[in-house]
Design a protein around this motif. Structure first.
Motif, PDB file in Angstrom:
ATOM      1  N   LYS A 120      32.800  43.719  22.829  1.00  0.00           N
ATOM      2  CA  LYS A 120      33.110  43.236  21.603  1.00  0.00           C
ATOM      3  C   LYS A 120      34.311  42.256  22.103  1.00  0.00           C
ATOM      4  CE  LYS A 120      28.829  44.341  18.817  1.00  0.00           C
ATOM      5  NZ  LYS A 120      28.245  44.989  17.811  1.00  0.00           N
ATOM      6  N   LYS A 121      35.256  42.996  22.123  1.00  0.00           N
ATOM      7  CA  LYS A 121      36.362  42.182  22.096  1.00  0.00           C
ATOM      8  C   LYS A 121      36.813  41.379  22.938  1.00  0.00           C
ATOM      9  CE  LYS A 121      38.770  46.070  18.650  1.00  0.00           C
ATOM     10  NZ  LYS A 121      40.167  46.712  18.703  1.00  0.00           N
ATOM     11  N   GLN A 122      36.393  42.138  24.192  1.00  0.00           N
ATOM     12  CA  GLN A 122      36.511  41.841  24.970  1.00  0.00           C
ATOM     13  C   GLN A 122      35.458  41.033  26.292  1.00  0.00           C
ATOM     14  OE1 GLN A 122      39.778  43.500  27.174  1.00  0.00           O
ATOM     15  NE2 GLN A 122      40.888  41.457  28.036  1.00  0.00           N
ATOM     16  N   PRO A 123      34.411  40.274  25.842  1.00  0.00           N
ATOM     17  CA  PRO A 123      32.721  39.959  26.021  1.00  0.00           C
ATOM     18  C   PRO A 123      33.562  39.494  28.356  1.00  0.00           C
ATOM     19  CG  PRO A 123      33.789  37.717  24.541  1.00  0.00           C
ATOM     20  CD  PRO A 123      35.047  38.822  24.686  1.00  0.00           C
ATOM     21  N   GLU A 124      34.540  38.820  28.266  1.00  0.00           N
ATOM     22  CA  GLU A 124      34.607  38.373  29.609  1.00  0.00           C
ATOM     23  C   GLU A 124      36.208  39.501  30.494  1.00  0.00           C
ATOM     24  OE1 GLU A 124      34.170  34.866  30.875  1.00  0.00           O
ATOM     25  OE2 GLU A 124      32.140  34.613  29.821  1.00  0.00           O
ATOM     26  N   PRO A 125      36.575  40.493  30.919  1.00  0.00           N
ATOM     27  CA  PRO A 125      37.171  41.317  30.955  1.00  0.00           C
ATOM     28  C   PRO A 125      37.929  40.636  32.325  1.00  0.00           C
ATOM     29  CG  PRO A 125      36.448  42.751  31.103  1.00  0.00           C
ATOM     30  CD  PRO A 125      35.645  41.622  30.469  1.00  0.00           C
ATOM     31  N   LYS A 126      39.617  40.640  32.039  1.00  0.00           N
ATOM     32  CA  LYS A 126      40.252  40.505  33.844  1.00  0.00           C
ATOM     33  C   LYS A 126      40.015  41.222  34.842  1.00  0.00           C
ATOM     34  CE  LYS A 126      44.326  39.317  35.555  1.00  0.00           C
ATOM     35  NZ  LYS A 126      45.836  39.183  35.381  1.00  0.00           N
ATOM     36  N   ILE A 127      39.343  40.510  36.554  1.00  0.00           N
ATOM     37  CA  ILE A 127      38.334  40.806  36.903  1.00  0.00           C
ATOM     38  C   ILE A 127      39.698  41.350  38.366  1.00  0.00           C
ATOM     39  CG2 ILE A 127      37.093  40.771  39.474  1.00  0.00           C
ATOM     40  CD1 ILE A 127      35.528  38.484  37.521  1.00  0.00           C
ATOM     41  N   TYR A 128      39.326  42.590  38.862  1.00  0.00           N
ATOM     42  CA  TYR A 128      41.158  43.139  39.711  1.00  0.00           C
ATOM     43  C   TYR A 128      40.331  42.717  41.247  1.00  0.00           C
ATOM     44  CZ  TYR A 128      43.654  43.876  35.535  1.00  0.00           C
ATOM     45  OH  TYR A 128      44.396  43.391  34.889  1.00  0.00           O
ATOM     46  N   ARG A 129      40.977  42.760  41.983  1.00  0.00           N
ATOM     47  CA  ARG A 129      40.680  43.128  43.628  1.00  0.00           C
ATOM     48  C   ARG A 129      41.791  43.626  44.331  1.00  0.00           C
ATOM     49  NH1 ARG A 129      40.752  39.578  49.065  1.00  0.00           N
ATOM     50  NH2 ARG A 129      43.020  38.706  47.639  1.00  0.00           N
ATOM     51  N   MET A 130      41.511  45.121  45.419  1.00  0.00           N
ATOM     52  CA  MET A 130      42.491  46.232  45.637  1.00  0.00           C
ATOM     53  C   MET A 130      42.183  46.014  47.389  1.00  0.00           C
ATOM     54  SD  MET A 130      43.365  48.667  42.726  1.00  0.00           S
ATOM     55  CE  MET A 130      43.501  48.099  41.305  1.00  0.00           C
ATOM     56  N   LYS A 131      43.190  45.654  47.549  1.00  0.00           N
ATOM     57  CA  LYS A 131      42.576  47.006  49.376  1.00  0.00           C
ATOM     58  C   LYS A 131      43.537  47.490  49.811  1.00  0.00           C
ATOM     59  CE  LYS A 131      42.189  41.015  51.116  1.00  0.00           C
ATOM     60  NZ  LYS A 131      43.242  40.829  52.046  1.00  0.00           N
ATOM     61  N   ALA A 139      34.853  55.278  51.994  1.00  0.00           N
ATOM     62  CA  ALA A 139      33.824  54.804  51.080  1.00  0.00           C
ATOM     63  C   ALA A 139      34.432  55.485  49.522  1.00  0.00           C
ATOM     64  CB  ALA A 139      32.490  54.071  50.875  1.00  0.00           C
ATOM     65  N   VAL A 140      34.104  56.696  49.407  1.00  0.00           N
ATOM     66  CA  VAL A 140      34.045  57.436  48.145  1.00  0.00           C
ATOM     67  C   VAL A 140      35.817  58.169  47.710  1.00  0.00           C
ATOM     68  CG1 VAL A 140      33.531  59.693  47.356  1.00  0.00           C
ATOM     69  CG2 VAL A 140      31.942  58.818  48.601  1.00  0.00           C
ATOM     70  N   ILE A 141      36.218  58.019  49.181  1.00  0.00           N
ATOM     71  CA  ILE A 141      37.883  58.446  48.612  1.00  0.00           C
ATOM     72  C   ILE A 141      38.894  56.590  47.986  1.00  0.00           C
ATOM     73  CG2 ILE A 141      40.202  58.696  49.166  1.00  0.00           C
ATOM     74  CD1 ILE A 141      38.796  60.519  50.655  1.00  0.00           C
ATOM     75  N   ALA A 142      37.868  55.623  48.652  1.00  0.00           N
ATOM     76  CA  ALA A 142      38.799  54.873  48.391  1.00  0.00           C
ATOM     77  C   ALA A 142      37.916  53.961  46.909  1.00  0.00           C
ATOM     78  CB  ALA A 142      37.788  53.539  49.400  1.00  0.00           C
ATOM     79  N   ARG A 143      37.178  54.151  46.374  1.00  0.00           N
ATOM     80  CA  ARG A 143      36.732  54.359  44.810  1.00  0.00           C
ATOM     81  C   ARG A 143      37.311  54.662  44.155  1.00  0.00           C
ATOM     82  NH1 ARG A 143      31.408  54.147  46.907  1.00  0.00           N
ATOM     83  NH2 ARG A 143      30.673  55.790  46.811  1.00  0.00           N
ATOM     84  N   SER A 144      37.534  56.431  44.900  1.00  0.00           N
ATOM     85  CA  SER A 144      38.199  56.702  43.887  1.00  0.00           C
ATOM     86  C   SER A 144      39.726  56.714  43.669  1.00  0.00           C
ATOM     87  CB  SER A 144      38.681  58.368  44.254  1.00  0.00           C
ATOM     88  OG  SER A 144      39.501  59.313  43.404  1.00  0.00           O
ATOM     89  N   LYS A 145      41.023  56.155  44.424  1.00  0.00           N
ATOM     90  CA  LYS A 145      42.115  55.555  44.727  1.00  0.00           C
ATOM     91  C   LYS A 145      41.880  54.149  43.512  1.00  0.00           C
ATOM     92  CE  LYS A 145      43.979  57.032  49.154  1.00  0.00           C
ATOM     93  NZ  LYS A 145      44.377  56.622  50.053  1.00  0.00           N
ATOM     94  N   PHE A 146      40.722  53.212  43.747  1.00  0.00           N
ATOM     95  CA  PHE A 146      40.794  52.470  43.262  1.00  0.00           C
ATOM     96  C   PHE A 146      40.677  53.158  41.351  1.00  0.00           C
ATOM     97  CE2 PHE A 146      37.737  48.957  40.925  1.00  0.00           C
ATOM     98  CZ  PHE A 146      38.461  48.109  40.463  1.00  0.00           C
TER      99      PHE A 146
END
Length: 113
Positions: free
Chosen positions: A25-36, A42-49
């Motif tokens: 409710k406080k932040q209806p559109e939070p900032k989007i982050y992209r990482m390489k 893929a499991v380890i990549a999500r964990s690092k993210f």
């Protein structure tokens, strides 16, 4: 001639992950982050993210959502290219900046990835 043992070779993949904290409710559109990121799978990549998201923002895995995740592959894997890597580290005495260049056909097969 010595035969190379493939079990000792680390196979790394490059992933692009897009995510954000869950809308509230406080932040209806939070900032989007992209990482390489480089990771074995893929499991380890999500964990690092989520590890880096926790450090950058107050978003954790339980309070966040992944918007996209894809593995980045080279468009022309049979053409040699130059790759450069900048990184910074702190030693006991000072902060050091380093730059290293690689020449290889794919980013994930060279010494960095």
């Amino acid at each position: 001639m010595v035969k190379q043992d493939n079990s000792l070779v680390m196979h790394m993949h490059q992933y692009q992950i897009v995510g954000r904290a869950q809308p509230t409710k406080k932040q209806p559109e939070p900032k989007i982050y992209r990482m390489k990121l480089f990771a074995k799978n893929a499991v380890i990549a999500r964990s690092k993210f989520w590890y880096f998201m926790k450090k950058l923002t107050k978003a954790k895995k339980t309070g966040g959502e992944l918007l996209a995740m894809n593995e980045i592959r080279d468009a022309k894997p049979m053409v040699a290219k130059q790759y450069g890597v900048w990184f910074r580290y702190q030693s006991r005495t000072d902060t050091h900046n380093m730059y290293k260049e690689f020449r290889d056909v794919t980013l994930s097969q060279n010494g960095y990835g």
